[in-house]
Design an enzyme around this catalytic site. Structure first.
Site, short mmCIF file in Angstrom:
data_model
loop_
_atom_site.label_atom_id
_atom_site.label_comp_id
_atom_site.label_asym_id
_atom_site.label_seq_id
_atom_site.Cartn_x
_atom_site.Cartn_y
_atom_site.Cartn_z
N LYS A 280 -7.15 4.30 -7.39
CA LYS A 280 -8.45 3.79 -6.93
C LYS A 280 -9.37 4.95 -6.60
O LYS A 280 -8.91 6.07 -6.33
CB LYS A 280 -8.30 2.87 -5.71
CG LYS A 280 -7.69 3.52 -4.45
CD LYS A 280 -8.69 4.13 -3.50
CE LYS A 280 -7.99 4.69 -2.25
NZ LYS A 280 -8.48 5.97 -1.79
N ALA B 56 -1.18 12.79 -2.91
CA ALA B 56 -1.98 13.11 -1.71
C ALA B 56 -3.36 13.59 -2.13
O ALA B 56 -3.84 14.64 -1.70
CB ALA B 56 -1.28 14.18 -0.86
N ALA B 57 -4.01 12.80 -2.98
CA ALA B 57 -5.23 13.27 -3.65
C ALA B 57 -6.43 12.37 -3.40
O ALA B 57 -7.49 12.57 -3.99
CB ALA B 57 -4.97 13.36 -5.15
N GLY C 212 -2.48 6.78 -5.00
CA GLY C 212 -1.36 6.65 -5.93
C GLY C 212 -0.11 6.10 -5.25
O GLY C 212 0.54 5.19 -5.77
N GLY C 213 0.21 6.61 -4.08
CA GLY C 213 1.40 6.15 -3.35
C GLY C 213 1.25 4.68 -2.96
O GLY C 213 2.20 3.90 -3.06
N ALA D 134 -0.64 2.45 -4.52
CA ALA D 134 -0.57 1.66 -5.76
C ALA D 134 0.88 1.45 -6.16
O ALA D 134 1.28 0.35 -6.56
CB ALA D 134 -1.34 2.36 -6.88
N ASP E 299 -3.90 1.21 3.59
CA ASP E 299 -4.66 0.90 2.37
C ASP E 299 -3.79 0.36 1.22
O ASP E 299 -4.19 0.40 0.06
CB ASP E 299 -5.58 2.05 1.94
CG ASP E 299 -4.81 3.30 1.59
OD1 ASP E 299 -3.57 3.26 1.63
OD2 ASP E 299 -5.48 4.30 1.24
O1 C5P Z 1 -2.42 4.81 6.35
P1 C5P Z 1 -1.92 6.21 6.19
O2 C5P Z 1 -0.48 6.36 6.59
O3 C5P Z 1 -2.24 6.84 4.88
O4 C5P Z 1 -2.76 7.07 7.25
C1 C5P Z 1 -2.43 8.40 7.55
C2 C5P Z 1 -3.14 8.83 8.83
O5 C5P Z 1 -4.56 8.86 8.62
C3 C5P Z 1 -2.95 7.93 10.03
O6 C5P Z 1 -1.79 8.28 10.75
C4 C5P Z 1 -4.22 8.20 10.83
O7 C5P Z 1 -4.11 9.42 11.53
C5 C5P Z 1 -5.27 8.39 9.76
N1 C5P Z 1 -5.99 7.15 9.45
C6 C5P Z 1 -6.95 6.70 10.31
N2 C5P Z 1 -7.63 5.53 10.03
C7 C5P Z 1 -7.36 4.84 8.90
C8 C5P Z 1 -6.39 5.28 8.00
C9 C5P Z 1 -5.71 6.46 8.29
O8 C5P Z 1 -7.22 7.32 11.36
N3 C5P Z 1 -8.05 3.71 8.65
#
Ligand code: C5P
Length: 310
Positions: A15, A104-105, A109-110, A112, A148
Site C-alpha cells: 500500500k 520496514a519501508a 508489506g508485513g 499485507a 494497520d
Molecule cells: O502498529 P505497529 O506495530 O506497526 O506500530 C509500531 C509503533 O509505531 C507502535 O509501537 C507505536 O510506537 C507507533 N505507532 C503509533 N501510532 C500508530 C501506529 C504506530 O504511535 N497509529
C-alpha cells in the site's frame, strides 16, 4: 481442510499512504491517523498447502531480511497461530512467501502478508463464512496483530481513521495513475519516526471532512501531506534530497513519503510516464530500489484468490 485438498495462492499487495495526517494521540501513546490507503501492483505472493504442522519458507528479492527474523516475530506465523487458537482447529499449513515488497519501508508489506495469511488459512481450514462471522473474526485478529493490518484484509482503496482500525472503503473510482516507488535503502523503523514526532510535539492536524476530492492531485498537494515526513527526514536527511529529485521528474503530479518511510512515491498521468521516470531514477540513483507500475484495481481482487492443483 478445503474440500479439494488443494494449494491456495494469493497476492499480498503493497500500500501507499496517499496522505497521512496525525490528528491526535491516545492515552496508550498510539497516534490517531487520517489517511488514504491505496493498494499497488507491487505484491508479495503467499501459497499455502494442507499439513499437520505450521511451517513457512521464504523466497524472492527481499527474503534475506525476513529469514534473519526470529519465527516468534514473523507476522505470518503469528497470524496463523492466532487463527488456530481462535478457531481451535488442529490443522496446520505449509506456507511459502515470495517477498517482493521491501521490508520496514512504509509499504505495509508485513501487514499485507499477515492479512493474506489470515484470509488464505481461513479458507484452507474451512472457517465458516456465515453471517459475516468470518470477516468479523479476521478483522479482530488482524487488529490484535497490528494497527494497520485490518485494511489489508480486502486490499481496497480506503480512508483510514482511529489508529488504523477504522476502514471506510472509497466510493470514487481509482484514477488510472502511474506509480513510481523509490526506496533509498535506509532503515526507518516505525517506532523511531513516531518517537521523533512525539519528542517534537507539533500541533495535531485537523481531520479532513468525510468527502474529499482525493483524485485531484493539485488538491492533494495543497491540502494534504505526510505528517511523518519531516521527522523521517530529520532521521535521514538523504530522504529530503530524494523527495526533491523525484518531485522534479518529468510528468510527476505528486511526490511524497509513504507511511513512516523510507519509501517515497510519485504519481504520474500514466503507467508509461512512471516507467520512463523509473528509468531515469535507475540511471541517476543506481543504489536505490525502484518499481514502476499501476494500482490494484478493486474489481480484480476476488480473482486474485485462485485454487491451484497439488
Ligand atoms: O502498529 P505497529 O506495530 O506497526 O506500530 C509500531 C509503533 O509505531 C507502535 O509501537 C507505536 O510506537 C507507533 N505507532 C503509533 N501510532 C500508530 C501506529 C504506530 O504511535 N497509529
Amino acid at each position: 481442510m478445503n474440500p479439494e485438498g488443494k494449494r491456495l495462492c494469493i497476492r499480498a499487495p503493497a500500500k501507499i499512504n496517499l496522505f497521512l495526517h496525525v490528528t491526535g494521540r491516545r492515552d496508550d501513546g498510539y497516534h490517531l491517523l487520517d489517511s488514504i490507503f491505496l493498494y499497488t501492483g507491487l505484491h508479495d505472493r503467499l501459497t499455502v498447502a494442507p499439513a499437520s504442522d505450521l511451517a513457512l519458507d521464504v523466497g524472492g528479492a527481499f527474503a534475506d531480511g525476513l529469514a534473519a527474523e526470529p519465527p516468534s516475530r514473523n507476522l505470518i506465523l503469528r497470524a496463523a497461530q492466532a487463527l488456530r487458537d481462535a478457531t481451535g482447529t488442529r490443522e496446520g499449513a505449509h506456507m511459502r512467501l515470495e517477498k517482493a515488497i521491501p521490508l520496514a519501508a512504509g509499504l505495509g508489506g508485513g501487514s499485507a502478508d499477515a492479512a493474506a495469511a489470515l484470509r488464505l488459512l481461513a479458507r484452507l481450514w474451512g472457517v465458516p463464512s456465515d453471517k459475516g462471522g468470518r470477516e468479523e473474526l479476521l478483522s479482530r485478529l488482524a487488529l490484535a496483530l497490528g494497527a494497520d493490518i485490518p485494511p489489508c484484509i480486502d486490499s481496497r482503496p480506503a480512508r483510514i481513521g482511529g489508529i488504523g482500525e477504522r476502514v471506510v472503503p472509497l466510493d470514487e473510482p481509482m484514477p488510472a495513475w502511474g506509480l513510481l516507488l523509490v526506496n533509498p535503502g535506509i532503515p526507518m523503523p516505525t517506532p523511531s519516526v513516531f518517537a521523533a514526532l512525539r519528542k517534537a510535539d507539533p500541533p495535531f492536524t485537523e481531520p479532513l471532512p468525510a468527502r474529499i476530492p482525493w483524485q485531484d492531485t493539485a488538491w492533494l498537494a495543497a491540502r494534504t501531506r505526510n505528517d511523518l515526513e519531516p521527522f523521517a527526514i530529520r532521521l535521514a536527511p538523504a530522504l529530503g534530497r530524494l523527495l526533491d529529485r523525484i518531485g522534479a521528474l518529468e510528468g510527476c503530479l505528486l511526490a511524497r513519503m509513504s507511511g513512516s518511510g523510507a519509501t517515497c512515491f510519485a504519481l504520474f498521468e500514466t503507467v508509461a510516464a512512471a516507467e520512463r521516470a523509473a528509468r531515469t531514477c535507475r540511471a541517476e540513483m543506481p543504489h536505490c530500489w525502484s518499481w514502476a507500475g499501476g494500482f490494484h484495481v478493486p474489481d480484480e481482487v476476488p480473482s486474485l484468490l485462485r485454487l491451484e492443483m497439488d
